[in-house]
Design a protein around this motif. Structure first.
Motif, PDB file in Angstrom:
ATOM      1  N   THR A 223     -59.825  -6.606 -46.749  1.00  0.00           N
ATOM      2  CA  THR A 223     -60.812  -5.521 -46.780  1.00  0.00           C
ATOM      3  C   THR A 223     -60.431  -4.540 -47.871  1.00  0.00           C
ATOM      4  O   THR A 223     -59.242  -4.324 -48.153  1.00  0.00           O
TER       5      THR A 223
ATOM      6  N   VAL B  45     -65.917  -3.586 -48.693  1.00  0.00           N
ATOM      7  CA  VAL B  45     -65.915  -5.024 -48.941  1.00  0.00           C
ATOM      8  C   VAL B  45     -65.020  -5.729 -47.928  1.00  0.00           C
ATOM      9  O   VAL B  45     -63.887  -5.314 -47.668  1.00  0.00           O
TER      10      VAL B  45
ATOM     11  N   THR C  62     -63.665  -9.683 -47.341  1.00  0.00           N
ATOM     12  CA  THR C  62     -63.567 -11.000 -47.954  1.00  0.00           C
ATOM     13  C   THR C  62     -62.790 -11.930 -47.032  1.00  0.00           C
ATOM     14  O   THR C  62     -61.700 -11.580 -46.575  1.00  0.00           O
TER      15      THR C  62
ATOM     16  N   GLU D   1     -61.566 -15.974 -47.019  1.00  0.00           N
ATOM     17  CA  GLU D   1     -61.500 -17.232 -47.745  1.00  0.00           C
ATOM     18  C   GLU D   1     -60.547 -18.180 -47.030  1.00  0.00           C
ATOM     19  O   GLU D   1     -59.632 -17.752 -46.323  1.00  0.00           O
TER      20      GLU D   1
ATOM     21  N   ARG E  67     -64.895 -18.984 -50.349  1.00  0.00           N
ATOM     22  CA  ARG E  67     -64.659 -17.537 -50.348  1.00  0.00           C
ATOM     23  C   ARG E  67     -65.984 -16.854 -50.028  1.00  0.00           C
ATOM     24  O   ARG E  67     -66.973 -17.053 -50.719  1.00  0.00           O
TER      25      ARG E  67
ATOM     26  N   THR F  96     -67.792 -13.123 -49.354  1.00  0.00           N
ATOM     27  CA  THR F  96     -67.637 -11.691 -49.558  1.00  0.00           C
ATOM     28  C   THR F  96     -68.845 -10.960 -48.997  1.00  0.00           C
ATOM     29  O   THR F  96     -69.989 -11.318 -49.286  1.00  0.00           O
TER      30      THR F  96
ATOM     31  N   GLU G  68     -70.467  -7.145 -48.777  1.00  0.00           N
ATOM     32  CA  GLU G  68     -70.436  -5.764 -49.263  1.00  0.00           C
ATOM     33  C   GLU G  68     -71.403  -4.936 -48.441  1.00  0.00           C
ATOM     34  O   GLU G  68     -72.590  -5.274 -48.332  1.00  0.00           O
TER      35      GLU G  68
END
Length: 366
Positions: A282, A290, A292, A294, A355, A357, A359
């Motif tokens: 984060t 954000v 993320t 992965e 990955r 993401t 936002e």
């Protein structure tokens, strides 16, 4: 909810109103022009008034004796010309509205594929037509998506019900069948149906945005999701790594926890057979918070990744038989993200895996 019908009294058409307005304006302009000419003649001495106020023509300007009759003829000409010209001009100006009205009636009848496609340079009518075409395109895409979703949901719900019916029929046909095994299988099938139903309800709630926005720290949400799914990660031989500073965001704590849990769960079950890794990070960007997630895993093509957020999309090469889910994990993530005015990005990792993401609007300005 029924269709609302507005009853109005009959009135003049817009074309006729524009015609009368144009003709009236032209006639008024003619009156002002004639008055101006009369004032000019009076000031020049070509027309004079006596003590009683009557207008008389001076000797030497007899040509203006026909001024009144000529003025009347001009006014009649202006009136006829204004009506005829106004009717033609109004028809040409309002022609785009006829196409827009036709497209509206076509859409009301149920056809969303029709487009106005009004030619010509940009003006108010063409901006309206383009906006209407864009609205029709969005409605058509939305309806098609809803139809696909309903068909997929019906299919997914029918499967566990059909299995339950088959198991019950077998038990009725064979009274000596092992009831313990039957109960276990029915429990599994029923659990799947309940999970699917709850996922559908969650998806509907997120789409309706029926939640209150609060200050949420995504780093704490990520830690909670990782801790909850730690036993599942150990079962699959996957290591979860979390890092990140305080990441303030605005949204529903419950929905954002569901979003993060879905992402981490997806990263665990679609990983390497052993010694896989899930990384949860984060952070804060200038205008967004954000998250993320992965994972390691098989190499994925961009074409496949582009379809993973579709409802009930489960690539067969990425399913583990014991953790197939209900096919709504990433679809729910996408819907929750959009409901929070955020963006979702899926990128295949060169070494394998995915990955993801998310936002979201930051809470710093709230």
């Amino acid at each position: 909810m029924g269709v609302v019908t507005v009853h109005r009294q009959p009135g003049l058409s817009v074309r006729l109103k524009l015609t009368l307005s144009y003709a009236g304006f032209l006639l008024l302009a003619g009156v002002f022009l004639l008055v101006a000419v009369g004032v000019f003649l009076l000031r020049q001495g070509w027309l004079q008034t006596n003590e009683s106020g009557a207008v008389r023509v001076t000797p030497g300007t007899l040509f203006v004796r026909g001024f009144a009759s000529t003025a009347a003829a001009v006014m009649v000409f202006l009136l006829v010309f204004g009506l005829l010209g106004g009717w033609i001009l109004a028809g040409r100006m309002l022609a785009p509205l006829d196409r827009i009205a036709h497209a509206t009636r076509t859409a009301t009848a149920g056809s969303l594929s029709h487009r106005i496609e009004l030619p010509g340079r940009r003006d108010e009518f063409r901006e309206l037509a383009d906006a209407f075409d864009m609205m029709l395109a969005q409605l058509e895409a939305h309806v098609a998506e809803q139809q696909r979703f309903a068909a997929n949901a019906s299919h997914e719900l029918r499967t566990p019900l059909a299995i339950s019916k088959a198991l019950i029929d077998v038990a009725r046909a064979d009274p000596h069948h092992d009831t313990g095994e039957l109960v276990d299988r029915l429990h599994t099938v029923n659990t799947r149906a309940i999970d699917l139903t709850e996922a559908l309800l969650l998806l509907s709630r997120a789409k309706q945005r029926s939640f209150t926005r609060e200050h949420v720290d995504l780093s704490l949400v990520a830690e909670e999701a990782a801790e909850t799914l730690h036993p599942l990660a150990e079962k699959h031989g996957v290591t979860i790594e979390t890092r990140g500073d305080i990441t303030p965001a605005l949204g529903s704590p419950a929905l954002l926890l569901q979003l993060t849990t879905n992402l981490v769960h997806n990263a665990i079950v679609h990983n390497l057979p052993e010694q896989g890794t899930v990384r949860v990070h984060t952070g804060v960007r200038p205008r967004s918070a954000v998250l993320t997630v992965e994972n390691t895993g098989e190499r994925l093509t961009p074409q496949l990744v582009a379809t993973l957020t579709e409802p009930f999309r489960r690539g067969t090469e990425r399913i583990h038989t014991d953790q197939a889910g209900v096919g709504l994990g990433l679809a729910i993530v996408k819907t929750i993200t959009e409901a929070h005015d955020g963006t979702l990005t899926l990128t295949p990792r060169p070494a394998g895996g995915l990955r993801i993401t998310v936002e979201l609007p930051t809470a710093s300005g709230g």
